[in-house]
Write a protein that holds these residues in place. Sequence first.
Motif, PDB file in Angstrom:
ATOM      1  N   LEU A  63     -54.163   9.780 -22.558  1.00 42.94           N
ATOM      2  CA  LEU A  63     -54.084   8.440 -21.998  1.00 42.94           C
ATOM      3  C   LEU A  63     -55.210   8.205 -20.990  1.00 42.94           C
ATOM      4  N   PRO A  64     -55.681   6.952 -20.856  1.00 44.44           N
ATOM      5  CA  PRO A  64     -56.668   6.627 -19.815  1.00 44.44           C
ATOM      6  C   PRO A  64     -55.945   6.417 -18.482  1.00 44.44           C
ATOM      7  N   PHE A  91     -44.789  14.530 -30.479  1.00 46.87           N
ATOM      8  CA  PHE A  91     -45.432  14.299 -29.184  1.00 46.87           C
ATOM      9  C   PHE A  91     -46.389  13.100 -29.220  1.00 46.87           C
ATOM     10  N   PRO A  92     -47.285  12.964 -30.212  1.00 48.68           N
ATOM     11  CA  PRO A  92     -48.169  11.786 -30.244  1.00 48.68           C
ATOM     12  C   PRO A  92     -47.392  10.475 -30.303  1.00 48.68           C
ATOM     13  N   ARG A  93     -46.304  10.453 -31.090  1.00 54.27           N
ATOM     14  CA  ARG A  93     -45.481   9.235 -31.177  1.00 54.27           C
ATOM     15  C   ARG A  93     -44.817   8.934 -29.833  1.00 54.27           C
ATOM     16  N   ASP A  94     -44.326   9.980 -29.174  1.00 51.32           N
ATOM     17  CA  ASP A  94     -43.660   9.796 -27.882  1.00 51.32           C
ATOM     18  C   ASP A  94     -44.642   9.318 -26.816  1.00 51.32           C
ATOM     19  N   ILE A  95     -45.866   9.834 -26.864  1.00 53.07           N
ATOM     20  CA  ILE A  95     -46.900   9.394 -25.922  1.00 53.07           C
ATOM     21  C   ILE A  95     -47.230   7.922 -26.144  1.00 53.07           C
ATOM     22  N   LYS A  96     -47.311   7.526 -27.410  1.00 54.07           N
ATOM     23  CA  LYS A  96     -47.600   6.125 -27.744  1.00 54.07           C
ATOM     24  C   LYS A  96     -46.502   5.204 -27.217  1.00 54.07           C
ATOM     25  N   LYS A  97     -45.255   5.640 -27.360  1.00 59.13           N
ATOM     26  CA  LYS A  97     -44.129   4.847 -26.859  1.00 59.13           C
ATOM     27  C   LYS A  97     -44.180   4.736 -25.341  1.00 59.13           C
ATOM     28  N   MET A  98     -44.472   5.865 -24.662  1.00 59.09           N
ATOM     29  CA  MET A  98     -44.569   5.837 -23.210  1.00 59.09           C
ATOM     30  C   MET A  98     -45.694   4.904 -22.756  1.00 59.09           C
ATOM     31  N   LYS A  99     -46.829   4.961 -23.438  1.00 59.95           N
ATOM     32  CA  LYS A  99     -47.961   4.093 -23.092  1.00 59.95           C
ATOM     33  C   LYS A  99     -47.588   2.623 -23.226  1.00 59.95           C
ATOM     34  N   SER A 100     -46.863   2.304 -24.293  1.00 58.16           N
ATOM     35  CA  SER A 100     -46.459   0.918 -24.524  1.00 58.16           C
ATOM     36  C   SER A 100     -45.528   0.427 -23.416  1.00 58.16           C
ATOM     37  N   VAL A 130     -49.320  10.151  -8.194  1.00 62.90           N
ATOM     38  CA  VAL A 130     -48.885   8.985  -8.965  1.00 62.90           C
ATOM     39  C   VAL A 130     -50.104   8.401  -9.662  1.00 62.90           C
ATOM     40  N   VAL A 131     -49.990   8.195 -10.964  1.00 62.38           N
ATOM     41  CA  VAL A 131     -51.088   7.615 -11.747  1.00 62.38           C
ATOM     42  C   VAL A 131     -50.549   6.463 -12.581  1.00 62.38           C
ATOM     43  N   SER A 132     -51.462   5.643 -13.077  1.00 56.49           N
ATOM     44  CA  SER A 132     -51.102   4.553 -13.987  1.00 56.49           C
ATOM     45  C   SER A 132     -52.185   4.438 -15.046  1.00 56.49           C
ATOM     46  N   LEU A 133     -51.981   3.561 -15.986  1.00 54.76           N
ATOM     47  CA  LEU A 133     -52.998   3.323 -17.011  1.00 54.76           C
ATOM     48  C   LEU A 133     -54.125   2.489 -16.420  1.00 54.76           C
ATOM     49  N   LYS A 134     -55.332   2.785 -16.777  1.00 54.12           N
ATOM     50  CA  LYS A 134     -56.490   2.077 -16.241  1.00 54.12           C
ATOM     51  C   LYS A 134     -56.450   0.603 -16.628  1.00 54.12           C
ATOM     52  N   ASN A 135     -56.792  -0.247 -15.631  1.00 52.04           N
ATOM     53  CA  ASN A 135     -56.955  -1.677 -15.854  1.00 52.04           C
ATOM     54  C   ASN A 135     -55.694  -2.366 -16.375  1.00 52.04           C
ATOM     55  N   GLN A 136     -54.523  -1.779 -16.067  1.00 45.19           N
ATOM     56  CA  GLN A 136     -53.335  -2.434 -16.611  1.00 45.19           C
ATOM     57  C   GLN A 136     -52.777  -3.480 -15.660  1.00 45.19           C
ATOM     58  N   THR A 137     -53.067  -3.387 -14.386  1.00 42.92           N
ATOM     59  CA  THR A 137     -52.501  -4.336 -13.431  1.00 42.92           C
ATOM     60  C   THR A 137     -53.281  -4.274 -12.131  1.00 42.92           C
ATOM     61  N   PRO A 183     -45.946  18.478 -20.518  1.00 42.65           N
ATOM     62  CA  PRO A 183     -47.412  18.512 -20.415  1.00 42.65           C
ATOM     63  C   PRO A 183     -47.850  18.392 -18.964  1.00 42.65           C
ATOM     64  N   THR A 184     -48.982  18.988 -18.631  1.00 36.54           N
ATOM     65  CA  THR A 184     -49.553  18.814 -17.304  1.00 36.54           C
ATOM     66  C   THR A 184     -50.227  17.448 -17.236  1.00 36.54           C
ATOM     67  N   LEU A 185     -50.564  17.026 -16.028  1.00 34.32           N
ATOM     68  CA  LEU A 185     -51.279  15.752 -15.890  1.00 34.32           C
ATOM     69  C   LEU A 185     -52.630  15.806 -16.599  1.00 34.32           C
ATOM     70  N   LYS A 186     -53.265  16.968 -16.587  1.00 36.90           N
ATOM     71  CA  LYS A 186     -54.543  17.113 -17.279  1.00 36.90           C
ATOM     72  C   LYS A 186     -54.364  16.895 -18.783  1.00 36.90           C
ATOM     73  N   GLN A 187     -53.281  17.439 -19.331  1.00 34.50           N
ATOM     74  CA  GLN A 187     -53.019  17.244 -20.756  1.00 34.50           C
ATOM     75  C   GLN A 187     -52.688  15.787 -21.063  1.00 34.50           C
ATOM     76  N   LEU A 188     -51.981  15.123 -20.149  1.00 31.15           N
ATOM     77  CA  LEU A 188     -51.691  13.700 -20.346  1.00 31.15           C
ATOM     78  C   LEU A 188     -52.959  12.856 -20.286  1.00 31.15           C
ATOM     79  N   SER A 189     -53.873  13.243 -19.392  1.00 34.51           N
ATOM     80  CA  SER A 189     -55.119  12.476 -19.259  1.00 34.51           C
ATOM     81  C   SER A 189     -55.990  12.585 -20.509  1.00 34.51           C
TER      82      SER A 189
END
Length: 429
Positions: free
Chosen positions: A397-398, A357-366, A410-417, A388-394
């Motif tokens: 991830l930022p 799961f941590p590796r998969d989250i890192k790949k998704m973030k990238s 709908v959410v995105s990564l902070k300050n990415q765009t 995972p719930t959105l709370k667990q994802l938060s």
Amino acid sequence: LITLAISFIIYALIVWKMTNKSFFPAIICLLPFVTSQSVLYVYSMAWSEGVFCLFALLGFYFLASYLEKENNKLYILAFSALAISFAFLTRYVGITLIGTGIITLAFYSSQDIKKRLTDSLFFSFFSMTPIFLWIGRNWLVSNAPTSRHLAIHPVSLDQVKAGIQVLLNWLFIPKNFSFTLLLTVLCIALIYIQCTKYTKRQYINRTFEICSIFIFTYLPFLLISISLFDAHTPLSSRILFPIYLLFFIALGALSFRAYTTRRIQLAGYLLFFLLLILSYAQLERQQQYLLFAKTNGIGFADKIWTESETLHWVEQLPPDCIIYTNAPDAITIIAHRSSKMVPVLISPLDRNTNTHFPRDIKKMKSEISEHNGVIVYLKRITWRWYLPTLKQLSQQLPLELLYMGKDGIVVSLKNQTQEDQHNPASARH
């Protein structure tokens, strides 16, 4: 609709043959199929069960035809094996069809032991060759025969209760009278024993035996499969649907056999009457289902999906925006966008925690960072408990909120765009 039409034709051919081309008994035996809400429900969805049942019915039609006459042509058995092999390719539970064929040939053929053994081997070879070729292909591509792995997770009592409730609903038996289900099976067995006792013909239609053997192999296989390979499989009306179809064929076959056996003809009349009552009771459910389908749609054609605010918002995202979601099917069908499932937190197959799961989250973030991506969560997706719930994802991830509707977020990564790249509808809520 094509699958439904072909299945009906094969069902009708089975009924026509097992009733010895008797018009009124055949009509009565067809009614459970024609009046069934379950048939419409399963065949109107893009599921494998419809195709599986089509090939199962075809295979059993040829198998019954082969057993019905002495010195029947071997190509009829080959057609049965071929159809069943296609069903096996559709669903792994198709192995029960092969088991049914082998048991029927071994115990209900009127040939000598040598011929029974030869037919069983012939049937086994032709029905299992395609799946062995497919498994070989899987091994070459992924170094694994299937996507399933052995893990012990016994079927839960709640799952069993849910399956029993499905069976009770089909027969219109109240929940508090579940013992009636066992009583029904015992009555059917008693009538069959009496039919066997008074039937002297050597070559008779074996549709009842074929369907009964299938039912009593399909259920144990499901329980074993859930306990060892696929914990996520529910004992729902969809999964149990082949039992529904074959049960009513078996009941019709037994009705006609009793009806044509002089000493227990009354039992035949009673069984035909039971089929008429059940068919009439089903008709109301079918009409309600058709009315609901016409008014609201079914599946992802339902208005709750086609009129989804969140999905229409997602549809306006830039073409190069990558989407992760808990509902890739809905996004593909309604929003016409490709998407990826968010990483699995718990394996639905063995209920073990996803160690990657941590590796998969890192790949998704990238990927989200590189392609100005978003994460879409639809509130109506409640059955994917393994995500995972959105709370667990938060917590991993930022995340920042882009859109909140009545049916999704709908959410995105902070300050990415820049915000306007992700808010084409100018509809921030």
